[in-house]
Design a protein around this motif. Structure first.
Motif, mmCIF file in Angstrom:
data_model
loop_
_atom_site.group_PDB
_atom_site.id
_atom_site.type_symbol
_atom_site.label_atom_id
_atom_site.label_comp_id
_atom_site.label_asym_id
_atom_site.label_seq_id
_atom_site.Cartn_x
_atom_site.Cartn_y
_atom_site.Cartn_z
ATOM 1 N N SER A 12 -60.047 -24.641 -4.388
ATOM 2 C CA SER A 12 -58.514 -24.584 -3.837
ATOM 3 C C SER A 12 -57.653 -24.474 -5.013
ATOM 4 N N ALA A 13 -56.678 -23.844 -4.839
ATOM 5 C CA ALA A 13 -55.513 -23.829 -5.896
ATOM 6 C C ALA A 13 -55.011 -25.192 -6.247
ATOM 7 N N ARG A 14 -54.790 -25.617 -7.430
ATOM 8 C CA ARG A 14 -54.521 -26.749 -7.875
ATOM 9 C C ARG A 14 -55.135 -27.995 -7.579
ATOM 10 N N GLY A 72 -58.102 -34.592 -0.227
ATOM 11 C CA GLY A 72 -59.266 -34.358 1.296
ATOM 12 C C GLY A 72 -58.908 -33.279 2.126
ATOM 13 N N VAL A 73 -57.705 -32.830 2.221
ATOM 14 C CA VAL A 73 -57.335 -31.803 3.142
ATOM 15 C C VAL A 73 -57.958 -30.450 2.152
ATOM 16 N N LYS A 74 -57.672 -30.354 0.814
ATOM 17 C CA LYS A 74 -58.271 -29.052 0.175
ATOM 18 C C LYS A 74 -59.698 -29.177 0.287
ATOM 19 N N ILE A 75 -60.373 -30.364 0.105
ATOM 20 C CA ILE A 75 -61.989 -30.098 0.299
ATOM 21 C C ILE A 75 -62.315 -29.980 1.463
ATOM 22 N N GLY A 76 -61.472 -30.461 2.773
ATOM 23 C CA GLY A 76 -62.288 -30.216 3.980
ATOM 24 C C GLY A 76 -61.728 -28.960 4.519
ATOM 25 N N THR A 77 -60.691 -28.272 4.253
ATOM 26 C CA THR A 77 -60.316 -26.915 4.663
ATOM 27 C C THR A 77 -60.218 -25.941 3.594
ATOM 28 N N ALA A 78 -60.203 -26.296 2.610
ATOM 29 C CA ALA A 78 -60.115 -25.247 1.315
ATOM 30 C C ALA A 78 -58.714 -24.785 1.164
ATOM 31 N N VAL A 79 -57.927 -24.977 1.985
ATOM 32 C CA VAL A 79 -56.447 -24.633 1.693
ATOM 33 C C VAL A 79 -55.472 -25.840 2.547
ATOM 34 N N ALA A 80 -54.696 -26.327 1.719
ATOM 35 C CA ALA A 80 -53.718 -27.276 2.288
ATOM 36 C C ALA A 80 -52.565 -26.725 2.769
ATOM 37 N N PRO A 81 -51.890 -27.214 3.797
ATOM 38 C CA PRO A 81 -50.576 -26.499 4.386
ATOM 39 C C PRO A 81 -49.598 -26.489 3.372
ATOM 40 N N PHE A 82 -48.966 -25.413 3.035
ATOM 41 C CA PHE A 82 -48.384 -25.007 1.797
ATOM 42 C C PHE A 82 -47.132 -26.009 1.940
ATOM 43 N N TRP A 83 -46.316 -26.261 3.083
ATOM 44 C CA TRP A 83 -45.145 -27.015 2.929
ATOM 45 C C TRP A 83 -45.554 -28.469 2.612
ATOM 46 N N LEU A 84 -46.697 -28.817 3.203
ATOM 47 C CA LEU A 84 -47.087 -30.282 2.812
ATOM 48 C C LEU A 84 -47.217 -30.526 1.558
ATOM 49 N N GLU A 85 -47.976 -29.706 0.900
ATOM 50 C CA GLU A 85 -48.326 -29.596 -0.502
ATOM 51 C C GLU A 85 -46.840 -29.485 -1.331
ATOM 52 N N ALA A 86 -46.022 -28.579 -1.052
ATOM 53 C CA ALA A 86 -44.863 -28.510 -1.718
ATOM 54 C C ALA A 86 -43.960 -29.792 -1.506
ATOM 55 N N GLY A 87 -43.784 -30.429 -0.282
ATOM 56 C CA GLY A 87 -43.205 -31.544 0.147
ATOM 57 C C GLY A 87 -43.624 -32.953 -0.858
ATOM 58 N N PHE A 88 -44.897 -32.978 -0.723
ATOM 59 C CA PHE A 88 -45.592 -33.981 -1.535
ATOM 60 C C PHE A 88 -45.144 -33.951 -3.218
ATOM 61 N N SER A 89 -45.290 -32.551 -3.602
ATOM 62 C CA SER A 89 -45.047 -32.415 -4.928
ATOM 63 C C SER A 89 -43.665 -32.721 -5.356
ATOM 64 N N VAL A 90 -42.860 -32.176 -4.474
ATOM 65 C CA VAL A 90 -41.294 -32.564 -4.784
ATOM 66 C C VAL A 90 -40.884 -33.823 -4.774
ATOM 67 N N ILE A 106 -47.911 -29.276 -11.183
ATOM 68 C CA ILE A 106 -48.155 -29.134 -9.620
ATOM 69 C C ILE A 106 -46.939 -28.285 -9.129
ATOM 70 N N GLY A 107 -45.789 -28.871 -9.484
ATOM 71 C CA GLY A 107 -44.585 -28.184 -8.871
ATOM 72 C C GLY A 107 -44.375 -26.807 -9.293
ATOM 73 N N ASP A 163 -46.251 -19.808 -6.551
ATOM 74 C CA ASP A 163 -46.721 -19.307 -5.417
ATOM 75 C C ASP A 163 -45.899 -18.898 -4.171
ATOM 76 N N TYR A 164 -44.650 -19.684 -4.317
ATOM 77 C CA TYR A 164 -43.709 -19.333 -3.166
ATOM 78 C C TYR A 164 -42.809 -18.318 -3.635
ATOM 79 N N ASP A 165 -42.648 -18.153 -5.130
ATOM 80 C CA ASP A 165 -41.839 -16.888 -5.371
ATOM 81 C C ASP A 165 -42.733 -15.622 -5.190
ATOM 82 N N THR A 166 -44.287 -15.857 -5.635
ATOM 83 C CA THR A 166 -45.004 -14.547 -5.419
ATOM 84 C C THR A 166 -45.111 -14.100 -4.119
ATOM 85 N N ALA A 167 -45.294 -15.139 -3.070
ATOM 86 C CA ALA A 167 -45.337 -14.777 -1.603
ATOM 87 C C ALA A 167 -43.920 -14.186 -0.966
ATOM 88 N N LYS A 168 -42.733 -14.660 -1.550
ATOM 89 C CA LYS A 168 -41.511 -14.017 -1.375
ATOM 90 C C LYS A 168 -41.259 -12.782 -1.597
#
Length: 350
Positions: free
Chosen positions: A173-175, A232-250, A290-291, A297-302
């Motif tokens: 998983s990324a990061r 744990g989320v990344k290992i379990g699902t390979a992809v963590a919800p983007f907004w959860l990861e973004a919120g934690f990083s901020v 991380i931020g 990733d957000y800018d690339t997706a946009k």
């Protein structure tokens, strides 16, 4: 299996350097690491003996004996393995074998315990009561030996089991590697600040120093928990919800932005150069990485979304042009049909 690799190497080197190629292949890719580990062990043992002359308590003497014994044992093991590496005949008994793997695991355990004893402010080996480094060689080379033992283990896994830990973390998983590093730094930060709090701050102590130490404990605990959740989320699902990861990083980035200002300032517990100082700044750097990665990733997706919308718009315009062109051609053909029908029926021009 190792003999097959050697025979292949000798077969593909037909320029007269078969012996040199054999020696090169017989040596482990970890030979340089083992030699560096030998230097770490030698310097750490000498520094431990020098620091032992300043014992001032039974606990301190016991810790010094442990540090000296650990360095001496590591030095003997490392010298033995380095000497085996020197000959292509003896190297086959250690390179990529269980003996090497067992030795690496033993050294990791030794040096993890030594790093804890040496850098703990309450024990006073390489640092003083405030956590500041007093014996630089003992402090830095102990941590250097611990890091070197980890690199040996990672290289061993890559060579024997074809497990590339770094690439596995990236591929998983990324990061994930950034979050793992952040969790380690936060745990060191939490343990160091808790040790300082127990030593200097008791109940009812409302000094600025203790308040900043409490802040360091809180931020360390928060960083460890949030990092563990993301891992744990990344290992379990390979992809963590983007907004959860973004919120934690901020949240962590702003927390550590204030934390480094209050914790490592002149009146903070992390002002002296020690575990708390280095772990706090390292954790802050991890949150910044991380931020930055999340923002990229957000800018690339946009941008990708805009390109898709632009392509959809171009497709719609092309479709409209096609429909309009087809409609004009269809009307012209209908007019021609009507004119022909009128001529056949006698209504056309004479």
């Amino acid at each position: 299996m190792y003999g097959e690799e050697e025979s292949q190497q000798l077969k593909y080197n037909g320029d007269g350097d078969e012996e040199d190629s054999y020696i090169e292949e017989s040596r482990s890719p970890r030979f340089v690491h083992w030699f560096a580990f030998l230097l770490f062990s030698l310097i750490t043992m000498g520094s431990s003996i020098e620091a032992a002359d300043h014992d001032d308590g039974a606990l301190s003497r016991a810790n010094h004996r442990w540090a000296i014994a650990c360095a001496a044992t590591s030095l003997v093991i490392t010298i033995f393995i380095v000497l085996l590496h020197m000959s292509p005949i003896t190297s086959i008994f250690v390179v990529n074998t269980r003996l090497e793997g067992t030795a690496i695991l033993i050294l990791i355990g030794f040096w993890a315990a030594s790093a804890t004893v040496v850098s703990n402010a309450q024990d006073g080996l390489a640092v003083n009561d405030a956590g500041a480094v007093v014996y630089g060689n003992l402090y830095y080379f102990t941590w250097g030996g611990f890091v070197c033992s980890l690199t040996l283990f990672v290289s061993y896994l890559r060579s024997v089991y074809h497990i590339d830990v770094r690439e596995e973390l990236k591929a998983r998983s990324a990061r994930l590697n950034y979050w793992t590093s952040l969790m380690v730094f936060c745990m060191v930060m939490m343990g160091s600040s808790a040790s300082i709090y127990d030593q200097y701050c008791g109940e009812g102590n409302g000094s600025s120093f203790c308040a900043r130490t409490t802040l360091a404990v809180i931020i360390g605990v928060m960083g460890s928990i949030l990092s563990l959740i993301i891992i744990g989320v990344k290992i379990g699902t390979a992809v963590a919800p983007f907004w959860l990861e973004a919120g934690f990083s901020v949240l962590l980035f702003f927390s550590f932005s204030f934390g480094v200002a209050f914790i490592t300032s002149e009146k903070g517990p992390g002002a002296p150069l020690g575990n708390l100082y280095y772990s706090t700044w390292a954790a802050f750097a991890s949150t910044f990485l991380i931020g930055s990665s999340v923002f990229e990733d957000y800018d690339t997706a946009k941008k990708k979304r805009r390109e898709e919308e632009a392509m959809e718009g171009e497709c719609d315009m092309a479709h409209l042009d096609y429909v309009e062109e087809y409609s004009h051609e269809e009307l012209d053909s209908l007019d021609d049909m009507d004119l022909s029908r009128n001529e056949n029926e006698g209504f056309g021009p004479n």
